[in-house]
Design a protein around this motif. Sequence first.
Motif, short mmCIF file in Angstrom:
data_model
loop_
_atom_site.label_atom_id
_atom_site.label_comp_id
_atom_site.label_asym_id
_atom_site.label_seq_id
_atom_site.Cartn_x
_atom_site.Cartn_y
_atom_site.Cartn_z
N ARG A 1 -59.48 -75.88 19.28
CA ARG A 1 -59.90 -74.78 18.40
C ARG A 1 -58.69 -74.09 17.75
O ARG A 1 -58.71 -73.78 16.57
N ALA A 2 -57.64 -73.86 18.56
CA ALA A 2 -56.46 -73.16 18.01
C ALA A 2 -55.82 -73.99 16.90
O ALA A 2 -55.39 -73.47 15.87
N ALA A 3 -55.79 -75.32 17.12
CA ALA A 3 -55.17 -76.18 16.11
C ALA A 3 -56.00 -76.18 14.83
O ALA A 3 -55.46 -76.00 13.73
N ILE A 4 -57.30 -76.39 14.97
CA ILE A 4 -58.15 -76.47 13.77
C ILE A 4 -58.07 -75.15 12.98
O ILE A 4 -58.02 -75.16 11.75
N ARG A 5 -58.01 -74.05 13.69
CA ARG A 5 -57.89 -72.73 13.02
C ARG A 5 -56.61 -72.65 12.20
O ARG A 5 -56.51 -71.90 11.24
N LYS A 6 -55.61 -73.42 12.63
CA LYS A 6 -54.33 -73.42 11.88
C LYS A 6 -54.31 -74.52 10.82
O LYS A 6 -53.27 -74.80 10.22
N GLY A 7 -55.42 -75.23 10.67
CA GLY A 7 -55.48 -76.32 9.67
C GLY A 7 -54.84 -77.60 10.16
O GLY A 7 -54.49 -78.48 9.37
N ILE A 8 -54.69 -77.70 11.50
CA ILE A 8 -54.08 -78.92 12.09
C ILE A 8 -55.19 -79.82 12.65
O ILE A 8 -56.08 -79.34 13.35
N ASP A 9 -55.14 -81.11 12.34
CA ASP A 9 -56.10 -82.06 12.91
C ASP A 9 -55.75 -82.32 14.37
O ASP A 9 -54.57 -82.28 14.75
N VAL A 10 -56.79 -82.62 15.18
CA VAL A 10 -56.53 -82.89 16.60
C VAL A 10 -57.20 -84.20 17.01
O VAL A 10 -58.37 -84.44 16.70
N TYR A 11 -56.44 -85.01 17.73
CA TYR A 11 -56.98 -86.24 18.30
C TYR A 11 -57.05 -86.08 19.82
O TYR A 11 -56.09 -85.66 20.45
N GLY A 12 -58.19 -86.44 20.39
CA GLY A 12 -58.32 -86.51 21.83
C GLY A 12 -57.83 -87.88 22.27
O GLY A 12 -58.21 -88.90 21.69
N ILE A 13 -56.95 -87.91 23.25
CA ILE A 13 -56.39 -89.17 23.77
C ILE A 13 -57.04 -89.39 25.14
O ILE A 13 -56.98 -88.50 26.00
N TYR A 14 -57.67 -90.55 25.33
CA TYR A 14 -58.49 -90.75 26.52
C TYR A 14 -57.74 -91.40 27.68
O TYR A 14 -56.91 -92.27 27.49
N ARG A 15 -58.08 -90.94 28.88
CA ARG A 15 -57.53 -91.49 30.15
C ARG A 15 -56.01 -91.39 30.22
O ARG A 15 -55.30 -92.35 30.50
N GLY A 16 -55.53 -90.22 29.88
CA GLY A 16 -54.11 -89.92 30.03
C GLY A 16 -53.25 -90.79 29.14
O GLY A 16 -53.64 -91.17 28.02
N TYR A 17 -52.08 -91.17 29.64
CA TYR A 17 -51.16 -91.97 28.84
C TYR A 17 -51.71 -93.37 28.54
O TYR A 17 -51.26 -94.02 27.60
N ASN A 18 -52.71 -93.82 29.32
CA ASN A 18 -53.32 -95.13 29.01
C ASN A 18 -53.90 -95.12 27.60
O ASN A 18 -53.78 -96.09 26.87
N GLY A 19 -54.52 -94.00 27.23
CA GLY A 19 -55.14 -93.89 25.91
C GLY A 19 -54.09 -93.94 24.80
O GLY A 19 -54.34 -94.45 23.70
N LEU A 20 -52.92 -93.42 25.13
CA LEU A 20 -51.83 -93.43 24.15
C LEU A 20 -51.31 -94.86 23.99
O LEU A 20 -51.02 -95.32 22.89
N ILE A 21 -51.21 -95.56 25.12
CA ILE A 21 -50.72 -96.94 25.09
C ILE A 21 -51.73 -97.86 24.38
O ILE A 21 -51.35 -98.71 23.57
N ASN A 22 -53.01 -97.65 24.68
CA ASN A 22 -54.05 -98.57 24.15
C ASN A 22 -54.68 -98.10 22.85
O ASN A 22 -55.61 -98.73 22.35
#
Length: 321
Positions: A27-48
């Motif tokens: 919410r804080a990011a969107i209020r600032k006009g910043i897009d947000v991505y949810g990354i799933y299952r910790g760093y695994n989501g970032l890797i995959n």
Amino acid sequence: MEVKSIGVLTSGGDAPGMNAAVRAVVRAAIRKGIDVYGIYRGYNGLINGDVKKMEMRTVSDIIQKGGTILYTARCAEFRTKEGVEKGKQTCLKYGMDGVVVIGGDGSFEGAAVLSKAGIPCIGIPGTIDNDISCSEYTIGYDTAMNTALSMIDKIRDTAQSHDRCSIVEVMGRNAGYIALNTGIACGASYIIVPEISYDINNIIEKIKVSKKLGKQHFIILVAEGIGNIEDMSKVIEKSTGIETRATVLGHVQRGGSPTVRDRVIASQFGYRAVELLSEGIGNRVIGLKDNKTVDYDIKEGLAMKKEFDKEMFDISYNISF
Ligand code: F6P
């Protein structure tokens, strides 16, 4: 550099209040006009590349929920160079200018490495153990203690009815914060924590003295990592003649709806993380100091020392005869 997009992930053991932190970040990011991505299952989501764009309403109706809607994991691959590179590539692919990492100290080590690789990261302390040295508080700690306490109160009912001694083990990995505070709150006869050495003979002696003073049932609170409480219970039963039972509370302490304290601090931490990233600041870990949100360089924060409150231990010892 204008920050256009960030990611958020939860890592390590889940903790009640993580969802409130995710909500605050989104919410804080969107209020600032910043897009947000949810990354799933910790760093695994970032890797995959397991990421999804989050909207204001993606985080509706989660502030009261335990667990984490982003799922969580401990990720060995992110401890390798290749893993970090894959994670960095996912950030670049989605245009993430920074990542908020909600977790414990292992998760912050990953955040420091990713920051060094050019993706600014902010760590938010989220673990029931309260064992992040640079913060007086970690998200999930209060809920876990209240969950433990309500169960210990139930154990007390049956210990009282049978004139028994109950040995109860609570979580905390190598730290005794949960044990110390729930121990005081439940009126434990003795609290055993990794930070303070103990002698089983002193515990037995204290039980005997208290019994002479009319005490009829006993609770011994033990932090995990101390050892096998089944064995301890046999020794205490044999030496005191008091029937003794052992209970390991376990993962039930990780679940449940977060308390007010957890929701409020999670919201503060999440908001602060976005403020920092939006200013292009990374490689920081957030903490609570004198009830105010502060932040430190990740490596410096991890190297800090947190004093164990020996006075609280002494208070407990002296008022539980
Ligand atoms: O760090 C949180 C915690 O619940 C510790 O108290 C405990 O030692 C550990 O995680 C248990 O980990 P796992 O869920 O992987 O069994």
